[in-house]
Design a protein around this motif. Structure first.
Motif, mmCIF file in Angstrom:
data_model
loop_
_atom_site.group_PDB
_atom_site.id
_atom_site.type_symbol
_atom_site.label_atom_id
_atom_site.label_comp_id
_atom_site.label_asym_id
_atom_site.label_seq_id
_atom_site.Cartn_x
_atom_site.Cartn_y
_atom_site.Cartn_z
ATOM 1 N N VAL A 172 -30.629 -13.442 -7.934
ATOM 2 C CA VAL A 172 -32.092 -13.425 -8.037
ATOM 3 C C VAL A 172 -32.514 -12.431 -9.121
ATOM 4 N N ALA A 173 -31.841 -11.297 -9.182
ATOM 5 C CA ALA A 173 -32.158 -10.302 -10.216
ATOM 6 C C ALA A 173 -31.982 -10.915 -11.599
ATOM 7 N N LYS A 174 -30.934 -11.712 -11.737
ATOM 8 C CA LYS A 174 -30.678 -12.360 -13.033
ATOM 9 C C LYS A 174 -31.825 -13.311 -13.380
ATOM 10 N N MET A 175 -32.294 -14.074 -12.356
ATOM 11 C CA MET A 175 -33.423 -14.989 -12.603
ATOM 12 C C MET A 175 -34.667 -14.223 -13.039
ATOM 13 N N LEU A 176 -34.795 -12.989 -12.556
ATOM 14 C CA LEU A 176 -35.976 -12.185 -12.885
ATOM 15 C C LEU A 176 -35.789 -11.416 -14.189
#
Ligand code: KG4
Ligand code: ZN
Length: 345
Positions: A172-176
């Motif tokens: 999720v951090a990567k998506m953000l």
């Protein structure tokens, strides 16, 4: 018992520590490999080479800081699994080499057992974390509830059926658009966000047992992100997504652990370990749960939550105290479930 050297090289932390026989930490060093940041995940081959490059220096460093010569050691403990095979071979090989040269006992440490026993390090938990207790092990590679009944005596009560929770944080951090590893960055961003902005699913909430699932939550976040125009997300939206995601994880986590506690009524203590245990939102949720259930909560200090060698040396001490050590032929094991550890007699 004389001092014990511990080595950790199962994933992307190269670590060495020396503990006195009573568990006092004499010196420790952890090197989080930066070599993987550009790839957004751990590259096994790079990790193995980096362990080989870093571990000997770390060993010399901790021995020097502890003011010890190798001849002062009473044993060597090294993580032999589960984990990435290349790193395990490096760590186990170095540990066995030192033990062999000293004619000292070698302990092939199970990495999960090391996380599980960390709470028993002297001084961490008032009363010393007596068996049995419930362990919530949450990291990038692991996500499980374990009944810890004794050294070598574990029962997995439930675990993730897809991603580990730390992995979900990282993805999720990567998506953000955050860096890697994403958990700490996501937590920082979430502090500025509104957790009620996005209604995300709570996978497994209320289901019997204490299994976890995070892929649906991850997909829900991906769909929200896809709804924005291409390019970097507006900072406010990213913070709200981070906060909403973290709230969903914390709520699910508390529900699953509530079930695990019900499955283990004999547990008077809940221990959280692994990198994700550093997350304050999750910690405070679990603290409230523990208080409501009349169970003590122990969360090792942050530096002992992630991978480190103090826990490996300590697991070695726990085993050596029971007269347990391993032959030099003990193989590195990429897969090594906790239940496979023979119960000591
Ligand atoms: O235990 P650990 O250092 O290594 C293993 O995976 O074994 O855990 C690292 C994981 C990563 O996925 C990282 O993103 C996550 O723990 N993590 C966090 C936080 N700090 C580390 N996740 C959420 N919140 C944090 N504050
Ligand atoms: Zn770990």
């Amino acid at each position: 018992m004389p001092p014990i050297l511990g080595l950790e090289a199962s994933c992307d932390e190269s670590a060495a520590a020396v503990l006195a026989g009573d568990g006092t930490v004499l010196a420790e060093a952890v090197l989080s490999q930066q070599e993987h940041a550009a790839f957004g995940g751990v590259v096994p081959e790079i990790a193995a080479r980096a362990h080989l490059a870093h571990l000997p220096g770390l060993v010399r460093q901790v021995m020097g800081r502890a003011g010890l010569g190798f001849g002062d050691l009473g044993g060597v403990a090294a993580t032999c699994g589960p984990g990435l095979i290349g790193g395990l071979i490096v760590g186990a090989g170095i540990g066995k080499g030192i033990a062999m040269a000293l004619r000292a006992p070698f302990v092939a440490v199970n990495h999960l057992e090391a996380h599980a026993l960390t709470a028993r390090l002297p001084g961490l938990v008032p009363g010393g974390a007596p068996f049995p207790y419930l362990l919530l092990l949450v990291s990038g590679g692991h996500c499980q509830c374990v009944a810890v009944r004794g050294v070598g005596d574990y029962r997995r009560l439930g675990g993730t059926i897809d991603d580990a929770v730390g992995e979900a944080f990282d993805k999720v951090a990567k998506m953000l658009g955050l860096g890697w590893p994403g958990g700490p960055a996501l937590e920082r961003l979430a502090e500025q966000g509104d957790a009620r902005r996005y209604a995300l699913p709570r996978p497994m909430l209320g289901r019997p047992g204490c299994d976890f699932s995070f892929s649906g939550l991850k997909t829900a976040v991906a769909q929200i992100v896809a709804g924005f125009p291409a390019g970097p997300l507006p900072v406010g939206a990213a913070a709200d997504i981070a906060a909403s995601f973290q709230a969903a994880v914390a709520e699910v986590m508390a529900d699953r652990v509530a079930h695990a506690l019900a499955m283990m009524p004999e547990a008077g203590l809940l221990v959280i370990a692994g990198g994700v245990a550093a997350n304050q939102a999750i910690r405070s949720r679990l603290a409230a749960l523990a208080e409501a259930r009349g169970v003590a909560l122990a969360a090792p200090p942050l530096r002992l939550c992630g991978d480190n060698a103090v826990m490996v040396a300590w697991a070695g001490i726990e085993r050596l105290r029971l007269g347990l050590s391993d032959p030099m032929g003990a193989p590195p094991r990429p897969r090594w479930p906790l239940e496979d550890l023979a119960r000591p007699v």
